[in-house]
Write a protein that holds these residues in place. Structure first.
Motif, PDB file in Angstrom:
ATOM      1  N   ALA A  32      -3.852   6.162  15.829  1.00 12.63           N
ATOM      2  CA  ALA A  32      -3.744   6.572  14.886  1.00 12.63           C
ATOM      3  C   ALA A  32      -4.436   8.212  15.128  1.00 12.63           C
ATOM      4  O   ALA A  32      -5.401   8.208  16.040  1.00 12.63           O
ATOM      5  CB  ALA A  32      -3.801   6.593  13.793  1.00 12.63           C
ATOM      6  N   GLU A  33      -4.005   8.974  14.605  1.00  6.79           N
ATOM      7  CA  GLU A  33      -4.743  10.127  15.023  1.00  6.79           C
ATOM      8  C   GLU A  33      -5.516  10.564  13.433  1.00  6.79           C
ATOM      9  O   GLU A  33      -6.884  11.621  14.040  1.00  6.79           O
ATOM     10  CB  GLU A  33      -3.382  11.557  14.912  1.00  6.79           C
ATOM     11  CG  GLU A  33      -2.790  11.636  15.592  1.00  6.79           C
ATOM     12  CD  GLU A  33      -2.727  12.967  16.424  1.00  6.79           C
ATOM     13  OE1 GLU A  33      -2.229  14.070  17.104  1.00  6.79           O
ATOM     14  OE2 GLU A  33      -1.417  13.627  15.104  1.00  6.79           O
ATOM     15  N   SER A  34      -5.561   9.408  12.586  1.00  5.67           N
ATOM     16  CA  SER A  34      -5.530  10.049  10.523  1.00  5.67           C
ATOM     17  C   SER A  34      -5.498   9.298  10.329  1.00  5.67           C
ATOM     18  O   SER A  34      -4.368   8.300  10.367  1.00  5.67           O
ATOM     19  CB  SER A  34      -4.869  11.689  10.749  1.00  5.67           C
ATOM     20  OG  SER A  34      -4.083  11.785  10.295  1.00  5.67           O
ATOM     21  N   LEU A  35      -6.371   8.708   8.644  1.00  6.54           N
ATOM     22  CA  LEU A  35      -5.643   8.280   8.290  1.00  6.54           C
ATOM     23  C   LEU A  35      -5.777   8.594   7.053  1.00  6.54           C
ATOM     24  O   LEU A  35      -5.260   9.623   6.827  1.00  6.54           O
ATOM     25  CB  LEU A  35      -7.171   7.232   7.448  1.00  6.54           C
ATOM     26  CG  LEU A  35      -7.799   6.533   9.261  1.00  6.54           C
ATOM     27  CD1 LEU A  35      -8.815   5.642   8.619  1.00  6.54           C
ATOM     28  CD2 LEU A  35      -7.138   5.616   9.943  1.00  6.54           C
ATOM     29  N   TYR A  36      -4.767   7.834   5.564  1.00  9.40           N
ATOM     30  CA  TYR A  36      -4.194   8.434   4.511  1.00  9.40           C
ATOM     31  C   TYR A  36      -4.689   7.229   3.891  1.00  9.40           C
ATOM     32  O   TYR A  36      -4.749   6.981   3.450  1.00  9.40           O
ATOM     33  CB  TYR A  36      -2.253   7.793   4.720  1.00  9.40           C
ATOM     34  CG  TYR A  36      -1.656   8.880   5.840  1.00  9.40           C
ATOM     35  CD1 TYR A  36      -1.379   9.960   6.079  1.00  9.40           C
ATOM     36  CD2 TYR A  36      -2.042   8.225   7.704  1.00  9.40           C
ATOM     37  CE1 TYR A  36      -0.365  10.389   6.935  1.00  9.40           C
ATOM     38  CE2 TYR A  36      -1.305   8.827   8.367  1.00  9.40           C
ATOM     39  CZ  TYR A  36      -0.544  10.658   8.208  1.00  9.40           C
ATOM     40  OH  TYR A  36       0.266  11.140   9.659  1.00  9.40           O
ATOM     41  N   ARG A  82      -0.956  11.250   2.245  1.00 13.95           N
ATOM     42  CA  ARG A  82      -1.770  12.105   3.040  1.00 13.95           C
ATOM     43  C   ARG A  82      -3.107  11.875   2.990  1.00 13.95           C
ATOM     44  O   ARG A  82      -3.901  11.149   3.201  1.00 13.95           O
ATOM     45  CB  ARG A  82      -1.748  13.238   1.085  1.00 13.95           C
ATOM     46  CG  ARG A  82      -1.266  13.709   0.249  1.00 13.95           C
ATOM     47  CD  ARG A  82      -1.362  14.056  -0.532  1.00 13.95           C
ATOM     48  NE  ARG A  82      -2.677  13.487  -2.075  1.00 13.95           N
ATOM     49  CZ  ARG A  82      -2.714  13.910  -2.756  1.00 13.95           C
ATOM     50  NH1 ARG A  82      -2.218  14.995  -3.334  1.00 13.95           N
ATOM     51  NH2 ARG A  82      -3.711  13.137  -3.668  1.00 13.95           N
ATOM     52  N   LYS A  83      -2.328  13.267   4.423  1.00 14.87           N
ATOM     53  CA  LYS A  83      -4.265  13.002   5.101  1.00 14.87           C
ATOM     54  C   LYS A  83      -5.680  13.454   4.519  1.00 14.87           C
ATOM     55  O   LYS A  83      -4.983  14.810   3.750  1.00 14.87           O
ATOM     56  CB  LYS A  83      -4.043  14.420   6.456  1.00 14.87           C
ATOM     57  CG  LYS A  83      -2.869  13.104   7.499  1.00 14.87           C
ATOM     58  CD  LYS A  83      -2.696  14.163   8.842  1.00 14.87           C
ATOM     59  CE  LYS A  83      -2.044  13.378   9.536  1.00 14.87           C
ATOM     60  NZ  LYS A  83      -1.378  14.625  10.886  1.00 14.87           N
ATOM     61  N   ASN A  84      -6.307  13.322   5.125  1.00 13.41           N
ATOM     62  CA  ASN A  84      -8.087  13.546   4.250  1.00 13.41           C
ATOM     63  C   ASN A  84      -8.979  13.696   5.335  1.00 13.41           C
ATOM     64  O   ASN A  84      -8.487  14.156   6.027  1.00 13.41           O
ATOM     65  CB  ASN A  84      -8.443  12.280   2.972  1.00 13.41           C
ATOM     66  CG  ASN A  84      -6.914  12.420   1.941  1.00 13.41           C
ATOM     67  OD1 ASN A  84      -7.613  14.068   0.736  1.00 13.41           O
ATOM     68  ND2 ASN A  84      -6.676  12.172   1.646  1.00 13.41           N
TER      69      ASN A  84
END
Length: 543
Positions: free
Chosen positions: A54-58, A63-65
């Motif tokens: 994954a590119e980012s966590l939510y 929402r991305k933080n």
């Protein structure tokens, strides 16, 4: 398990998982990677290892933080693979195509036999930019912006340009043109530019237009992106190295330009263009800005892009000695320039309108109007003032992709200070722990690694440090720094003929320091309208 896997990564002891183990770990790669996962195991027949990226966590609202922490966040979307152990000793698993992202989630579900992990690793793949290019200055906030932009460009460049690696893995002429400019400022290698131009040339339709994206199984058209592809030829004429290669590919460029002739009216303005007339991701829909109506004839901006393409084509033709074709493109460009002025210039406001009724105004039109010499010089100051405050000027928003042209306009008008003031979104990305730049240039949105939003990198090298080719095919170099209030700049720019290094100080309106040029690359240093010739080797400035 987390600590034992960390030790394995560092070359430590093998990890033995007992029968019945069912554990999941989250792996922070601490940077964005494109890589082939590598896993080696022994025994554990019937065990399953799931490896997702994954590119980012939510957060709980999806929402991305912050991108550099997992506290209170969850792994949501991700590509992944499942590896099944068959009990062999030292069974090696990998995949036929690379994966990418910042975070990995590993789940180990062990069967009736113990599973031994003997290797856990990544084989990174990306364009090898090397360590030649460098930039530093008195504003400490710019270095991390330069770094995340560079990392983005590396991960979006492979066998072809990829905007972006996680979701699309496809090359676009509009995005690609911006990315090739960045590559030209950071690397002496021009093969990526040749590949990009060639792939779209091979993909041309019978009417001359190139597809909006390649490689692609199916059709997706954009007349505006065909114009961006034509602009690549003008860029190569400045930054490239091989005149023979350029000349061999000009027939495709000419065919693309001829494809626009049926859409011209008596004045030379185009309308009714096929496909998705993409201009920007924010505030535009199929070539029409906010406040306009779909189905209206293409307005000022698209005609300005047509003018840019004609100007680029003329430059490419002239570089290789095709003077007759160059004169033809220049004649069409001159007619179009006058037609755009007559149709869209609002002398009262000193700006270019998007419609002939002068009912809509965009920052995009002012940028391209200045860059193509459509907007008279007498109106430049008023246009730049409007560009410094979109809200006050009533302009719709501008996405990260088109801000390349905004920044180019600021430097064309000698306003590096406005470039430095316009980097708030990039400073926010750094503050949020991003190691690459996002698709929209904002913290929200889909992709976390999109090279079209990395253009500040280009303007630090070519604008602030001021290193640009000053004759065709990088035959000479011009060092014309615009510090914009910075007290010192140090930069290294790899060129096809060697590295150009600048170490400059700015005080009381004066520049001092050194410029180092490679052998065989003549140059000049320009400061406040005065030019000083440069020689190969070390040149002292301000003495």
């Amino acid at each position: 398990l987390r600590d034992r896997l960390t030790a394995l990564l560092a070359g430590g002891a093998l990890v033995v998982l007992p029968p019945g183990t069912d554990e999941t770990v989250l792996w922070d790669l601490s940077d964005y990677f494109c890589a082939y996962p590598e896993l080696a195991v022994s025994g554990g027949q019937g065990s399953v290892i799931d490896w997702h990226w994954a590119e980012s966590l939510y957060d709980g609202d999806g929402r991305k933080n912050r991108r550099d922490t997992c506290e209170g966040l969850r792994f949501q979307d991700g590509m992944g693979d499942r590896f099944r152990a068959d009990g062999r000793a030292n069974a090696v698993f990998t995949v036929p195509w690379w994966r990418c992202g910042r975070w990995c989630r590993l789940r180990f579900k062990v069967g009736d036999k113990p599973l031994t992990l003997t290797r856990l690793a990544l084989a990174e793949t990306r364009y090898p930019l090397g360590e030649g290019a460098r930039f530093a200055c008195s504003d400490e906030t710019l270095e991390p912006i330069w770094r995340i932009c560079r990392r983005t460009l590396e991960n979006c460049t492979h066998e072809t340009l990829m905007d972006c690696p996680f979701y699309e893995q496809a090359m676009y002429p509009g995005d690609g043109r911006v990315e090739l400019q960045m590559l030209a400022a950071l690397s002496p290698d021009r093969r990526v530019a040749q590949t990009a131009i060639s792939i779209f040339d091979w993909s041309r339709r019978n009417d001359g237009f190139v597809p909006m994206v390649a490689p692609l199984n199916g059709g997706k058209d954009s007349a505006t992106y065909t114009l961006c592809w034509i602009m690549m030829f003008g860029d190569y004429a400045k930054n490239g190295t091989d005149a023979s290669w350029l000349k061999a590919h000009l027939p495709g460029m000419r065919a693309a330009l001829e494809g626009f002739v049926p859409y011209e009216d008596a004045r030379g303005l185009v309308s009714g263009l096929p496909g998705w007339n993409y201009v920007d991701a924010l505030g535009w829909e199929n070539g029409v800005p906010a406040g306009g109506r779909l189905g209206e004839r293409p307005g000022c901006v698209i005609n300005l892009q047509y003018l840019q393409a004609l100007q680029a084509a003329a430059e490419a033709e002239r570089v290789v000695g095709e003077t007759a074709f160059a004169a033809l493109h220049e004649e069409r460009a001159a007619r179009l320039r006058q037609a755009i002025r007559s149709a869209y210039l609002d002398a009262g406001r000193g700006l270019l309108a998007e419609t002939e009724a002068h009912t809509n105004f965009t920052a995009h039109a002012q940028c391209l109007g200045i860059l193509t010499d459509v907007l008279p010089v007498a109106f430049h100051a008023k246009a730049v003032e409007a560009l410094s405050d979109f809200k006050r000027a009533g302009f719709p928003a501008m996405g990260a992709y088109f801000r390349y042209y905004l920044f180019e306009t600021f430097f064309a008008c000698g306003r590096a200070d406005l470039f430095l003031q316009s980097l708030g979104d990039w400073r926010a990305m750094v503050a949020a722990g991003l190691s690459t730049t996002t698709e929209s240039g904002r913290l929200s949105g889909r992709s976390d690694c999109h090279a079209r939003s990395a253009s500040p990198l280009y303007f630090m090298q070519t604008g602030l440090a001021g290193v640009q080719p000053s004759s065709p095919l990088y035959g000479s170099v011009r060092i014309a720094p615009q510090p914009g209030g910075l007290s010192w700049i140090e930069a290294v720019t790899p060129t096809p003929k060697g590295e150009v290094a600048v170490r400059l100080r700015f005080s009381d309106g004066k520049a001092s320091g050194t410029v180092t040029l490679p052998s065989g690359l003549p140059g000049e240093f320009v400061w406040r309208g005065k030019s000083v010739p440069l020689q190969a080797g070390l040149n002292r400035i301000g003495e």
